[in-house]
Design an enzyme around this catalytic site. Structure first.
Site, short mmCIF file in Angstrom:
data_model
loop_
_atom_site.label_atom_id
_atom_site.label_comp_id
_atom_site.label_asym_id
_atom_site.label_seq_id
_atom_site.Cartn_x
_atom_site.Cartn_y
_atom_site.Cartn_z
N GLN A 94 0.85 -1.20 0.00
CA GLN A 94 0.00 0.00 0.00
C GLN A 94 0.89 1.25 0.00
OE1 GLN A 94 -3.45 -0.13 2.59
NE2 GLN A 94 -3.15 -2.30 2.91
N LYS A 189 0.80 -9.72 -16.16
CA LYS A 189 -0.30 -10.05 -15.24
C LYS A 189 -1.19 -8.83 -15.09
CE LYS A 189 0.12 -9.90 -10.54
NZ LYS A 189 0.77 -10.21 -9.26
N SER A 221 0.82 -14.39 -1.14
CA SER A 221 -0.22 -14.18 -0.13
C SER A 221 -1.30 -15.24 -0.32
CB SER A 221 -0.77 -12.76 -0.26
OG SER A 221 -1.78 -12.55 0.69
N GLY A 224 -2.80 -16.52 -5.58
CA GLY A 224 -3.47 -16.24 -6.86
C GLY A 224 -2.48 -15.99 -8.01
C1 R5P Z 1 2.33 -8.37 -6.47
O1 R5P Z 1 2.67 -7.61 -7.35
C2 R5P Z 1 3.29 -9.14 -5.61
O2 R5P Z 1 4.58 -9.09 -6.10
C3 R5P Z 1 2.84 -10.57 -5.44
O3 R5P Z 1 2.88 -11.21 -6.70
C4 R5P Z 1 1.44 -10.65 -4.88
O4 R5P Z 1 1.26 -9.69 -3.90
C5 R5P Z 1 1.14 -12.00 -4.33
O5 R5P Z 1 -0.16 -12.02 -3.84
P1 R5P Z 1 -1.11 -13.27 -4.13
O6 R5P Z 1 -0.36 -14.49 -3.69
O7 R5P Z 1 -2.34 -13.01 -3.31
O8 R5P Z 1 -1.40 -13.27 -5.60
#
Ligand code: R5P
Length: 290
Positions: A94, A189, A221, A224
């Site tokens: 953030q 992405k 996280s 996804g």
């Molecule tokens: C996003 O740009 C980060 O580098 C990670 O790819 C992302 O925050 C991972 O989050 P999640 O596992 O929920 O996709």
């Protein structure tokens, strides 16, 4: 003598750091009251020299953040040099107002750390460097990429290819690939800012056919991003897929879902303790302190 205060979320790293720095390790005792309040007690004597507070900010994020702030505040009563080491810094994503009205939490965090008396913050592989620029205290980001690559070198993969799941991670994948002496590429992405849903926009990728891949990301996280990247790469007929990340939050059953999507192995560091956290970053952090 340096004092190293081990926050509840980073006991293992603090212990290792203290040993490497010949420091005085101060443990903390935490009691969480039924209403969620934390009661924190230091176990040991702090000296007036430099103090290192070690506390990662992973779930429960706000509780671990409050504990970090409390430990800094207490340390400041003893020394004017208080370094906060936050191996995993929650809120780092953030770092700007993506949609109108959003609070830039990283700015608030910077105000809080300064307010309680931290003189410097050290973090590991922060999501983006923009966030640290919002801080009004000295800051340093150290990278665990050489530590992760060290692990992968021992796996002896044949002609591996490093993949970033998104364009934002291209530089990270390049650093990994340079150290690993391999090629790399970055997928496209797209994340819906309202729902958080992820889509891969890259089209055909012949380069991955029959090769072992290492997807490199700063953090996992919900899983996804890795799942979508894996599904896409499998369709492109790659061989095995490994994942290297610094911070594995692996919320709920993320690990199971990632493995079900076809990932052979997830390797992460001990910035967040867990099943996949097999690469130690304490040496790298110690070098930044020395
Ligand atoms: C996003 O740009 C980060 O580098 C990670 O790819 C992302 O925050 C991972 O989050 P999640 O596992 O929920 O996709």
């Amino acid at each position: 003598m340096i004092s190293v205060i081990a926050g509840n979320s980073s006991e293992e790293i603090a212990k290792k750091l203290s040993k490497k720095l010949n420091g005085n390790l101060i443990k903390t005792e935490i009691r969480i009251f039924p209403d969620g309040e934390s009661k924190i007690t230091l176990k040991g004597k702090i000296s007036k020299d430099k103090i290192i507070v070690v506390q990662s900010i992973f779930p429960p994020v706000d509780s671990n953040l409050f504990q970090a702030l409390s430990l800094i505040s207490k340390a400041r009563e003893y020394s004017s040099e208080v370094v906060i080491v936050v191996p995993y810094l929650g809120y780092a994503r953030q770092d700007r107002e993506f949609l109108p009205g959003e609070i830039v939490s990283m700015k608030v965090l910077g105000q809080l750390f300064k307010g309680v008396g931290a003189s410097k913050i050290i973090v590991v592989d922060i999501h983006s460097k923009i966030g640290l620029k919002l801080f009004r205290i000295k800051s340093e980001n150290v990278t665990a990429i050489p530590d992760l690559v060290g692990y992968f070198k021992k796996l002896n993969l044949k002609n591996p290819l490093v993949i970033s799941p998104d364009q934002g991670g291209k530089q990270r994948a390049k650093e990994f690939a340079d150290e690993y002496k391999s090629e790399f590429l970055a997928l496209k992405k797209q994340r819906d800012r309202k729902t958080g849903k992820v889509q891969i926009k890259t089209e055909n990728l012949d380069e991955v056919q029959g090769r072992d891949l290492v997807i490199v990301d700063d953090m996992i996280s919900t899983g996804g991003s890795i799942i979508k990247a894996t599904e896409f790469l499998k369709k492109q007929k790659c061989k095995r897929i490994f994942v290297a990340c610094t911070h594995a939050l692996l919320i709920d059953d993320a690990e199971k879902k990632i493995r079900k999507a076809g990932v052979a192995k997830i390797i992460s560091t001990n910035t967040i303790p867990g099943k996949t956290s097999i690469v130690d970053v304490s040496n790298t952090i110690a070098k930044a302190i020395e």
